[in-house]
Design a protein around this motif. Sequence first.
Motif, mmCIF file in Angstrom:
data_model
loop_
_atom_site.group_PDB
_atom_site.id
_atom_site.type_symbol
_atom_site.label_atom_id
_atom_site.label_comp_id
_atom_site.label_asym_id
_atom_site.label_seq_id
_atom_site.Cartn_x
_atom_site.Cartn_y
_atom_site.Cartn_z
ATOM 1 N N VAL A 25 0.853 -1.202 0.000
ATOM 2 C CA VAL A 25 0.000 0.000 0.000
ATOM 3 C C VAL A 25 0.883 1.243 0.000
ATOM 4 O O VAL A 25 0.658 2.206 -0.739
ATOM 5 C CB VAL A 25 -0.915 -0.008 1.252
ATOM 6 N N PHE A 26 1.911 1.191 0.809
ATOM 7 C CA PHE A 26 2.818 2.336 0.908
ATOM 8 C C PHE A 26 3.456 2.621 -0.458
ATOM 9 O O PHE A 26 3.458 3.753 -0.948
ATOM 10 C CB PHE A 26 3.892 2.038 1.961
ATOM 11 N N GLN A 27 3.962 1.557 -1.082
ATOM 12 C CA GLN A 27 4.637 1.742 -2.375
ATOM 13 C C GLN A 27 3.666 2.290 -3.419
ATOM 14 O O GLN A 27 3.993 3.171 -4.190
ATOM 15 C CB GLN A 27 5.197 0.402 -2.902
ATOM 16 N N LYS A 28 2.450 1.729 -3.410
ATOM 17 C CA LYS A 28 1.534 2.073 -4.478
ATOM 18 C C LYS A 28 0.927 3.465 -4.294
ATOM 19 O O LYS A 28 0.811 4.229 -5.242
ATOM 20 C CB LYS A 28 0.425 1.018 -4.530
ATOM 21 N N ALA A 51 -7.724 9.406 -9.802
ATOM 22 C CA ALA A 51 -8.048 8.174 -9.074
ATOM 23 C C ALA A 51 -7.166 8.025 -7.838
ATOM 24 O O ALA A 51 -7.600 7.542 -6.789
ATOM 25 C CB ALA A 51 -7.846 6.979 -10.000
ATOM 26 N N HIS A 52 -5.940 8.492 -7.978
ATOM 27 C CA HIS A 52 -5.006 8.387 -6.858
ATOM 28 C C HIS A 52 -5.497 9.232 -5.678
ATOM 29 O O HIS A 52 -5.488 8.806 -4.528
ATOM 30 C CB HIS A 52 -3.633 8.864 -7.325
ATOM 31 N N VAL A 54 -8.569 10.141 -5.092
ATOM 32 C CA VAL A 54 -9.785 9.542 -4.526
ATOM 33 C C VAL A 54 -9.412 8.432 -3.557
ATOM 34 O O VAL A 54 -9.952 8.321 -2.459
ATOM 35 C CB VAL A 54 -10.700 9.016 -5.671
ATOM 36 N N LYS A 55 -8.432 7.620 -3.960
ATOM 37 C CA LYS A 55 -8.008 6.508 -3.095
ATOM 38 C C LYS A 55 -7.462 7.039 -1.767
ATOM 39 O O LYS A 55 -7.778 6.530 -0.697
ATOM 40 C CB LYS A 55 -6.933 5.694 -3.833
ATOM 41 N N LEU A 56 -6.651 8.085 -1.851
ATOM 42 C CA LEU A 56 -6.069 8.634 -0.623
ATOM 43 C C LEU A 56 -7.151 9.215 0.284
ATOM 44 O O LEU A 56 -7.010 9.272 1.497
ATOM 45 C CB LEU A 56 -5.032 9.718 -0.939
ATOM 46 N N GLU A 57 -8.236 9.659 -0.343
ATOM 47 C CA GLU A 57 -9.303 10.291 0.429
ATOM 48 C C GLU A 57 -10.251 9.275 1.065
ATOM 49 O O GLU A 57 -11.166 9.637 1.768
ATOM 50 C CB GLU A 57 -10.101 11.220 -0.491
ATOM 51 N N GLU A 58 -10.045 8.012 0.757
ATOM 52 C CA GLU A 58 -10.925 6.989 1.327
ATOM 53 C C GLU A 58 -10.346 6.435 2.619
ATOM 54 O O GLU A 58 -9.135 6.484 2.841
ATOM 55 C CB GLU A 58 -11.069 5.823 0.329
ATOM 56 N N GLU A 59 -11.216 5.873 3.447
ATOM 57 C CA GLU A 59 -10.742 5.115 4.594
ATOM 58 C C GLU A 59 -10.024 3.872 4.083
ATOM 59 O O GLU A 59 -10.438 3.344 3.042
ATOM 60 C CB GLU A 59 -11.927 4.664 5.462
ATOM 61 N N PRO A 60 -9.015 3.354 4.721
ATOM 62 C CA PRO A 60 -8.430 3.888 5.939
ATOM 63 C C PRO A 60 -7.309 4.892 5.695
ATOM 64 O O PRO A 60 -6.785 5.465 6.614
ATOM 65 C CB PRO A 60 -7.839 2.619 6.584
ATOM 66 N N VAL A 80 -3.755 20.136 0.469
ATOM 67 C CA VAL A 80 -4.215 20.521 -0.873
ATOM 68 C C VAL A 80 -3.577 19.567 -1.882
ATOM 69 O O VAL A 80 -2.399 19.267 -1.782
ATOM 70 C CB VAL A 80 -3.781 21.969 -1.195
ATOM 71 N N TYR A 81 -4.409 19.101 -2.800
ATOM 72 C CA TYR A 81 -3.879 18.210 -3.837
ATOM 73 C C TYR A 81 -3.705 18.961 -5.150
ATOM 74 O O TYR A 81 -4.538 19.797 -5.494
ATOM 75 C CB TYR A 81 -4.862 17.081 -4.161
ATOM 76 N N THR A 82 -2.636 18.628 -5.888
ATOM 77 C CA THR A 82 -2.658 18.961 -7.314
ATOM 78 C C THR A 82 -2.464 17.646 -8.054
ATOM 79 O O THR A 82 -1.817 16.735 -7.559
ATOM 80 C CB THR A 82 -1.578 19.966 -7.754
ATOM 81 N N ILE A 83 -3.062 17.600 -9.226
ATOM 82 C CA ILE A 83 -3.061 16.339 -9.962
ATOM 83 C C ILE A 83 -2.062 16.440 -11.093
ATOM 84 O O ILE A 83 -2.120 17.368 -11.906
ATOM 85 C CB ILE A 83 -4.458 16.055 -10.567
ATOM 86 N N ARG A 84 -1.162 15.475 -11.164
ATOM 87 C CA ARG A 84 -0.101 15.547 -12.166
ATOM 88 C C ARG A 84 -0.666 15.314 -13.567
ATOM 89 O O ARG A 84 -0.364 16.016 -14.493
ATOM 90 C CB ARG A 84 0.953 14.479 -11.838
ATOM 91 N N PHE A 85 -1.446 14.264 -13.722
ATOM 92 C CA PHE A 85 -1.996 13.951 -15.037
ATOM 93 C C PHE A 85 -3.509 13.842 -14.936
ATOM 94 O O PHE A 85 -4.065 12.755 -14.878
ATOM 95 C CB PHE A 85 -1.416 12.628 -15.566
ATOM 96 N N PRO A 86 -4.174 14.963 -14.870
ATOM 97 C CA PRO A 86 -5.619 14.903 -14.657
ATOM 98 C C PRO A 86 -6.326 14.332 -15.881
ATOM 99 O O PRO A 86 -5.840 14.467 -17.001
ATOM 100 C CB PRO A 86 -6.002 16.356 -14.442
#
Length: 472
Positions: A25-28, A51-52, A54-60, A80-86
Amino acid sequence: MVANNHIEVWERCLQIIKSNVPDAVFQKWFVPVKPVSLEGSTLTIEVPSDAHMVKLEEEPLIDIMAKTLKRVIGDSVRLVYTIRFPKTTISYNHQTNFQATNKSIPIPLNPRDKDVINPFVIPGIQKLKINPNLNPKYSFDNFVEGTCNRLARTAGLQVAENPGHNPFCPLFIYGGSGLGKTHLSQAIGLKVNQLHPDKIVLYVSANAFQTQYMNAASGNKIIDFMHFYEQIDVLIIDDVQEFVSKPGTQSAFFHIFNHLQQAGNQIILTSDVPPGNLQGMENRLVQRFRWGLSAELLPPNYETRVKILKAKSANEGIVLSDEVVDYLATKITGSVRELEGTVLTLLAHSTFNREDITLELAKKVTKQIVNIDSSELSLERIRTAVCDYFKITPELIVSKTRKREIVQARQITMYLVRNLTKASLASIGSQMGGKDHATVLHACSTVSDLIDTDRNIRKYVSDLERQLKPGK
Ligand code: ADP
Ligand code: MG
């Protein structure tokens, strides 16, 4: 506690997060995140995709991040997030305020036009202005030199001085995980930026390139995609082994490669194996990868490990006694990443638990690190252990020399790798100086016979096995 440097702060957060989530999980999800800035208690991070985030914003994960950030930055922290490849053509900020009950999927806020990082969709004739994706921390100044990386480093410097006009096109840097491929390739990009500010430099991971290609393909934007890449003066693609078995991406890259090569532009590639071992990569690409220089990064020897430990600890503002440095450099023989991880763990202990960095603490931390990693023995780790044991250099063990002691050490390495890892005969052979699988098989059976008949060999092998697999 409040710290004020975003890179340092994020590094500390990673250290804590790492011990709270499974390694995969850490690596990904965390390794690809890049800290961008820290203003007051607002930390901006860059994530590869929508998508990345969104995943970070989910539990846990959100819960772990919130707790960690509060601990490192303070209770008033905002993210604050910025998206590299939106997915969309506009990059945007999304803010998480941990004080609010924010568990929902984020909605785009604040469209930002100046940070658009998917420029191949922007039509235009003027010189491209892009974010080169370089992290200033990965500079040549921070890259410790040793015999393990001398060739690659020197070639990298020459490339940076005269991009496109040197014998190394492409420069193909390969080596095991955590040995500095990303760092060195970024250092080249940074140096080009510094010496040739007019050149367009782009660092991109093979995964990101692949995702962009897929998005472009599904949105009928392949021409824009190709056109964008063909304008780059210095293109760095990290971890090209990720292109294996992805024929569409390989074909697009093949055309980009040819275009850049013919235009006299510079290509820098990294991979965890040499070109010849990229099974599942089109032959025409493998041949092109061999055109320039393939330089291997080897695991650092004792002296370099000492230099790295000193440099990393000085960077973190902690002082390690010679005794502690010697202990760590003797015990932690795998990758530079492990050495760095150890320094950061020691730093975490000394800051959070207010412990002094004594030899005892170093032993405790090393035990955790070496234990965790012993379950994933790699060829590099075994090769380093054998080199240290017989006091020979990693260059010598993979060289063509037929000197008896070296041949013996080489054969013992192959035997141990064969028995302690899942590496195939072909990959062992190639990483042991370009031997074929029959040579590896021969080495294994020679050592196996000698173990039965030669006391010295029996002792060498059992010493090494004990050291590599303490629990066995
Ligand atoms: P790779 O891409 O080969 O897996 P990285 O470039 O990510 O490895 O390196 C892992 C970590 O080790 C990084 O934080 C990097 O800065 C550090 N590192 C690797 N090689 C060196 C070196 N020669 N000097 C200083 N730091 C290094
Ligand atoms: Mg890397």
